[in-house]
Design a protein around this motif. Sequence first.
Motif, PDB file in Angstrom:
ATOM      1  N   ALA A   1       0.278  -0.780   0.192  1.00 33.81           N
ATOM      2  CA  ALA A   1      -0.161  -0.405  -0.057  1.00 33.81           C
ATOM      3  C   ALA A   1       0.757   1.174   0.230  1.00 33.81           C
ATOM      4  O   ALA A   1       0.922   2.663  -0.516  1.00 33.81           O
ATOM      5  CB  ALA A   1      -1.047   0.185   0.855  1.00 33.81           C
ATOM      6  N   ALA A   2       1.599   0.908   0.953  1.00 32.95           N
ATOM      7  CA  ALA A   2       2.750   2.277   1.077  1.00 32.95           C
ATOM      8  C   ALA A   2       3.632   2.716  -0.724  1.00 32.95           C
ATOM      9  O   ALA A   2       4.116   3.628  -0.937  1.00 32.95           O
ATOM     10  CB  ALA A   2       3.891   2.057   1.956  1.00 32.95           C
ATOM     11  N   LEU A   3       3.708   1.536  -1.385  1.00 34.70           N
ATOM     12  CA  LEU A   3       4.406   1.563  -2.587  1.00 34.70           C
ATOM     13  C   LEU A   3       3.890   2.046  -3.849  1.00 34.70           C
ATOM     14  O   LEU A   3       3.679   3.390  -4.302  1.00 34.70           O
ATOM     15  CB  LEU A   3       4.953  -0.120  -3.130  1.00 34.70           C
ATOM     16  N   GLN A   4       2.651   1.619  -3.619  1.00 40.99           N
ATOM     17  CA  GLN A   4       1.107   2.226  -4.225  1.00 40.99           C
ATOM     18  C   GLN A   4       1.377   3.679  -3.990  1.00 40.99           C
ATOM     19  O   GLN A   4       1.000   4.802  -5.553  1.00 40.99           O
ATOM     20  CB  GLN A   4       0.231   1.383  -4.739  1.00 40.99           C
ATOM     21  N   ALA A   5       0.897   4.287  -2.718  1.00 38.61           N
ATOM     22  CA  ALA A   5       1.146   5.748  -2.133  1.00 38.61           C
ATOM     23  C   ALA A   5       1.764   6.184  -2.430  1.00 38.61           C
ATOM     24  O   ALA A   5       2.298   8.016  -3.025  1.00 38.61           O
ATOM     25  CB  ALA A   5       0.022   5.065  -1.423  1.00 38.61           C
ATOM     26  N   ASP A   6       3.299   5.999  -2.876  1.00 40.17           N
ATOM     27  CA  ASP A   6       4.343   6.857  -2.499  1.00 40.17           C
ATOM     28  C   ASP A   6       5.726   5.924  -3.589  1.00 40.17           C
ATOM     29  O   ASP A   6       6.088   4.968  -2.333  1.00 40.17           O
ATOM     30  CB  ASP A   6       4.798   6.822  -1.357  1.00 40.17           C
ATOM     31  N   ALA A   7       5.780   6.076  -4.429  1.00 42.86           N
ATOM     32  CA  ALA A   7       6.557   5.888  -5.334  1.00 42.86           C
ATOM     33  C   ALA A   7       7.622   6.074  -5.204  1.00 42.86           C
ATOM     34  O   ALA A   7       8.809   5.548  -5.372  1.00 42.86           O
ATOM     35  CB  ALA A   7       6.435   6.862  -6.778  1.00 42.86           C
ATOM     36  N   GLY A   8       8.191   7.164  -4.370  1.00 41.16           N
ATOM     37  CA  GLY A   8       9.416   7.133  -3.866  1.00 41.16           C
ATOM     38  C   GLY A   8      10.074   5.976  -2.451  1.00 41.16           C
ATOM     39  O   GLY A   8      11.074   5.926  -1.977  1.00 41.16           O
ATOM     40  N   GLY A   9       8.627   5.053  -1.766  1.00 41.46           N
ATOM     41  CA  GLY A   9       8.867   4.588  -1.327  1.00 41.46           C
ATOM     42  C   GLY A   9       9.510   5.064   0.315  1.00 41.46           C
ATOM     43  O   GLY A   9      10.252   4.088   1.021  1.00 41.46           O
ATOM     44  N   VAL A  10       9.834   5.618   0.798  1.00 48.38           N
ATOM     45  CA  VAL A  10      10.259   6.251   1.760  1.00 48.38           C
ATOM     46  C   VAL A  10       9.203   6.027   3.095  1.00 48.38           C
ATOM     47  O   VAL A  10       9.407   5.486   3.730  1.00 48.38           O
ATOM     48  CB  VAL A  10       9.922   7.885   1.664  1.00 48.38           C
ATOM     49  N   GLU A  11       8.055   6.038   2.630  1.00 50.99           N
ATOM     50  CA  GLU A  11       6.524   5.290   3.661  1.00 50.99           C
ATOM     51  C   GLU A  11       6.806   3.662   3.587  1.00 50.99           C
ATOM     52  O   GLU A  11       7.569   2.929   4.527  1.00 50.99           O
ATOM     53  CB  GLU A  11       5.373   6.118   3.364  1.00 50.99           C
ATOM     54  N   ALA A  12       7.561   2.775   2.532  1.00 59.47           N
ATOM     55  CA  ALA A  12       7.577   1.630   2.682  1.00 59.47           C
ATOM     56  C   ALA A  12       8.837   1.206   3.533  1.00 59.47           C
ATOM     57  O   ALA A  12       8.459  -0.188   3.840  1.00 59.47           O
ATOM     58  CB  ALA A  12       7.291   0.829   0.623  1.00 59.47           C
ATOM     59  N   VAL A  13       9.505   1.689   3.491  1.00 60.02           N
ATOM     60  CA  VAL A  13      10.993   1.301   3.951  1.00 60.02           C
ATOM     61  C   VAL A  13      10.869   1.617   5.700  1.00 60.02           C
ATOM     62  O   VAL A  13      10.930   0.837   6.401  1.00 60.02           O
ATOM     63  CB  VAL A  13      12.160   2.546   4.324  1.00 60.02           C
ATOM     64  N   ALA A  14      10.216   2.484   5.623  1.00 59.67           N
ATOM     65  CA  ALA A  14       9.228   2.859   7.046  1.00 59.67           C
ATOM     66  C   ALA A  14       8.917   2.125   8.344  1.00 59.67           C
ATOM     67  O   ALA A  14       9.085   1.584   8.890  1.00 59.67           O
ATOM     68  CB  ALA A  14       8.938   4.629   7.043  1.00 59.67           C
ATOM     69  N   VAL A  15       7.798   1.512   7.200  1.00 60.59           N
ATOM     70  CA  VAL A  15       6.577   0.579   7.277  1.00 60.59           C
ATOM     71  C   VAL A  15       7.968  -0.662   7.870  1.00 60.59           C
ATOM     72  O   VAL A  15       7.507  -1.733   8.850  1.00 60.59           O
ATOM     73  CB  VAL A  15       6.216  -0.472   6.428  1.00 60.59           C
ATOM     74  N   VAL A  16       8.935  -1.385   7.200  1.00 64.49           N
ATOM     75  CA  VAL A  16      10.022  -2.521   6.759  1.00 64.49           C
ATOM     76  C   VAL A  16      10.374  -2.274   8.772  1.00 64.49           C
ATOM     77  O   VAL A  16      11.019  -2.869   9.622  1.00 64.49           O
ATOM     78  CB  VAL A  16      10.671  -2.380   6.150  1.00 64.49           C
ATOM     79  N   VAL A  17      10.813  -1.269   8.951  1.00 70.63           N
ATOM     80  CA  VAL A  17      11.870  -1.004  10.397  1.00 70.63           C
ATOM     81  C   VAL A  17      10.684  -0.576  10.857  1.00 70.63           C
ATOM     82  O   VAL A  17      10.519  -1.016  12.358  1.00 70.63           O
ATOM     83  CB  VAL A  17      11.583   1.080  10.207  1.00 70.63           C
ATOM     84  N   ARG A  18       9.649   0.265  11.302  1.00 68.80           N
ATOM     85  CA  ARG A  18       9.081   0.049  12.153  1.00 68.80           C
ATOM     86  C   ARG A  18       8.391  -1.261  12.754  1.00 68.80           C
ATOM     87  O   ARG A  18       7.892  -1.981  13.515  1.00 68.80           O
ATOM     88  CB  ARG A  18       7.860   1.046  12.183  1.00 68.80           C
ATOM     89  N   ALA A  19       8.439  -2.643  11.488  1.00 66.72           N
ATOM     90  CA  ALA A  19       7.758  -3.727  11.874  1.00 66.72           C
ATOM     91  C   ALA A  19       8.865  -4.699  12.547  1.00 66.72           C
ATOM     92  O   ALA A  19       8.322  -5.427  13.639  1.00 66.72           O
ATOM     93  CB  ALA A  19       7.292  -4.774  10.259  1.00 66.72           C
ATOM     94  N   CYS A  20      10.495  -4.336  12.015  1.00 66.26           N
ATOM     95  CA  CYS A  20      12.336  -5.124  12.970  1.00 66.26           C
ATOM     96  C   CYS A  20      10.942  -4.341  14.205  1.00 66.26           C
ATOM     97  O   CYS A  20      11.804  -5.030  15.486  1.00 66.26           O
ATOM     98  CB  CYS A  20      12.693  -4.159  11.996  1.00 66.26           C
ATOM     99  N   VAL A  21      11.250  -3.110  14.807  1.00 67.59           N
ATOM    100  CA  VAL A  21      11.142  -2.924  16.279  1.00 67.59           C
ATOM    101  C   VAL A  21       9.918  -4.130  16.899  1.00 67.59           C
ATOM    102  O   VAL A  21       9.716  -4.227  18.118  1.00 67.59           O
ATOM    103  CB  VAL A  21      10.962  -1.332  16.401  1.00 67.59           C
ATOM    104  N   GLU A  22       9.060  -3.936  16.274  1.00 69.17           N
ATOM    105  CA  GLU A  22       7.341  -4.062  16.788  1.00 69.17           C
ATOM    106  C   GLU A  22       7.341  -5.999  16.846  1.00 69.17           C
ATOM    107  O   GLU A  22       7.659  -6.408  18.344  1.00 69.17           O
ATOM    108  CB  GLU A  22       6.602  -3.860  16.121  1.00 69.17           C
TER     109      GLU A  22
END
Length: 232
Positions: A10-31
Amino acid sequence: MSRVRTDVDAALQADAGGVEAVAVVVRACVELLGIDGASISVVASARSRQMLYASDEVSTWIESLQFGLGEGPCYEAFESRVPVLAPDLATSATASWPVFAAELAEGQVGAIFAFPVISGAISLGSVDLYRVQPGWLAPVQLTTALHVVDIAAQALGRMSADPHAHESGSLPLNRGREQVHQATGMVLAALDVSAASALDRLRAYAFASERGLEEVAADIVARRLAPTELDR
């Protein structure tokens, strides 16, 4: 994992640059992994590296330290293409990055884990995790980490294949890293050395003067520090 994949898609579709997609992955690691912080970087070599996202200030410091020294678990993971696990920095074998390990110990980081981000035959970068207290990742955490890193690889692979992924506004380069590249060019021109040698001299000067690489580079670019001073 299905939720993380869905959120990344969903993040990649909403943001072609991928900033939020990368943030989702990092937050998942911590969680999901019982760690204190995480970051993702794209890596080409010890001389070409860019952090995309970090969960906290300590993760940012760890990334900056590795770039400044040109050594650390992220580089080892990238080059070896296997995870680098140091559950206790006080006792782990860190012969390949002793200065970095010593700096981390002073910063009260007890454990660090680096996972290569690989898409097919291409190494894209690394995911770095840290823990204040020493300790291994539990088997289920290690398995989960590998799944999350696989999702990161798919996301970075899609981002690199997107012709718009690095246009203005998406994954902006860190200003300090830009200045390191500028300063490297100024040093190689002034001293008539290779780019690799110029960067090595910047790193050596920063280490000897107990300053950050990006801080020294900023002084070179602003002409507060002459490139010839690096040879003294």
